[in-house]
Design an enzyme around this catalytic site. Structure first.
Site, PDB file in Angstrom:
ATOM      1  N   SER A  60      -6.017  -6.343  -0.402  1.00 34.83           N
ATOM      2  CA  SER A  60      -4.824  -5.495  -0.452  1.00 34.83           C
ATOM      3  C   SER A  60      -3.639  -6.167   0.243  1.00 34.83           C
ATOM      4  O   SER A  60      -3.230  -7.248  -0.151  1.00 34.83           O
ATOM      5  CB  SER A  60      -5.161  -4.130   0.153  1.00 34.83           C
ATOM      6  OG  SER A  60      -4.198  -3.163  -0.172  1.00 34.83           O
ATOM      7  N   ASP A 212      -8.648  -1.107  -5.377  1.00 30.69           N
ATOM      8  CA  ASP A 212      -8.363  -1.780  -4.112  1.00 30.69           C
ATOM      9  C   ASP A 212      -9.602  -2.496  -3.559  1.00 30.69           C
ATOM     10  O   ASP A 212     -10.691  -1.940  -3.484  1.00 30.69           O
ATOM     11  CB  ASP A 212      -7.881  -0.733  -3.095  1.00 30.69           C
ATOM     12  CG  ASP A 212      -7.231  -1.349  -1.877  1.00 30.69           C
ATOM     13  OD1 ASP A 212      -7.940  -2.001  -1.094  1.00 30.69           O
ATOM     14  OD2 ASP A 212      -6.017  -1.163  -1.691  1.00 30.69           O
TER      15      ASP A 212
END
Length: 355
Positions: A60, A212
């Site tokens: 991320s 993610d």
């Protein structure tokens, strides 16, 4: 476990300035806007100049920092990397230059921030219980994609043989972690690593859907066991492992659940490192066959831990600058106390971290 050990290479490896005397592998956590703390840590390490960066693993926001740093280095060494990181965080702030319909849509979804409080967040969280990004954002508009496309030349990053990059994403269908390497990275891979499923549609890459990377590897450490020559791993941690206060309201409970979720995979890997290290120390595993990882950590301590999980959506420039400065201070303190230990012994107490 921690894999086959490569022979220690005496010379400095990786992205190395003229003052570099030691090498480390960086492990960069994700955490939205809190990734600006990592920006500050990287800025101080680059300014100090004594440490080369052999490999970086990230999820991320950690993945964003890793790729931006690499491209900036290619343009101008450590100074270029520092400039690139500042430009990136400036551009993604609500006060940055990037605007237009994409920014307006995100602001509408989340609401404007005032003094760190998101008036639109409660509305958004309620909406997310009954409507998905496929409903409220059918065009899948993501303002971050435009920033990435403007700032990063992926063909240059792909060809940078001086540093290895390992970017994590979560395969939606299998629930398994996927590691993307430097040679294959595109804007889609970074979007996948930072795809929060309540905000954005899953990112499709080669017929697979990804969310993610923080869900399954925040950050993933295992690529550094197998693909990096050096034994030192410096973890930049932005999600607190512990909180002394019991969460009792709905917001605090959800925040703590998010923190636990995004730290679970990291704790598993730290336990594996501790287990293998103890077997090596006891003579039950050969140092010729297994890597004895020297683990280090930089975190924000109490100031970062006091921030709510929801503040990860706060992209005000002044807030990002405060996190950058916190990261600089933490890195400077860590370097002063622990630089001599790099290459000699780990400075993270693994037993304390995992117990």
């Amino acid at each position: 476990m921690t894999g086959r050990k490569r022979s220690r290479v005496p010379q400095v490896k990786g992205l190395a300035g003229p003052k570099a005397e030691k090498s480390v592998n960086l492990a960069l956590q994700g955490g939205g806007a809190h990734g600006a703390f990592t920006w500050g840590v990287l800025d101080e390490i680059l300014a100090d100049g004594r440490i080369a960066i052999e490999a970086i693993t990230g999820a991320s926001a950690g993945a964003m920092n890793a790729v931006v740093l690499t491209e900036g280095w290619l343009d101008g060494g450590s100074d270029g990397a520092r400039t690139a990181l500042e430009n990136f965080w400036r551009r993604i702030s609500v006060d940055g230059k990037y605007g237009g319909s994409e920014r307006s849509l995100l602001d509408t979804m989340l609401g404007a921030w005032t003094d760190g409080r998101p008036p639109g967040l409660i509305w958004f969280e309620l909406l997310s219980k009954v409507a998905s990004p496929y409903d409220v954002n059918p065009l899948n508009i993501n303002p971050l994609r435009g920033v990435i496309a403007d700032l990063i030349d992926f063909s240059k990053v792909n060809g940078c043989a001086d540093v290895n990059l390992f970017i994590s994403a979560t395969n939606v269908r299998t629930g398994k972690i996927k590691i993307f390497t430097r040679e294959e990275l595109t804007a889609d891979h970074l979007m996948a690593s930072a795809c929060l499923p309540m905000l954005f549609q899953a990112v499709e890459i080669s017929g697979e859907a990804y969310w993610d990377g923080g869900y399954m590897g925040n950050p993933p450490l295992f690529p550094l066991f197998y693909e990096a020559a050096g034994d030192d791993i410096l973890l930049v941690q932005i999600n607190p492992l512990e909180r002394r206060e019991l969460p009792t309201n709905a917001r605090a409970i959800q925040d703590r659940l998010n923190e636990i979720t995004f730290n679970a995979s990291l704790l598993r890997e730290l336990r594996a490192i501790d287990f293998v290290n103890r077997l090596v120390d006891d003579g039950k595993l050969s140092t010729g066959d297994y890597k004895r990882v020297l683990m280090h950590r930089i975190d924000g301590g109490l100031p970062l831990a006091q921030l709510t999980s929801s503040s990860r959506l706060n992209s005000e420039w002044n807030f990002l600058l405060s996190l950058r400065d916190l990261g600089r201070t933490a890195a400077k303190r860590w370097l002063k106390r622990n630089y001599a230990a790099i290459g000699v012994q780990g400075t993270l107490d693994l037993k304390e971290a995992i117990s």
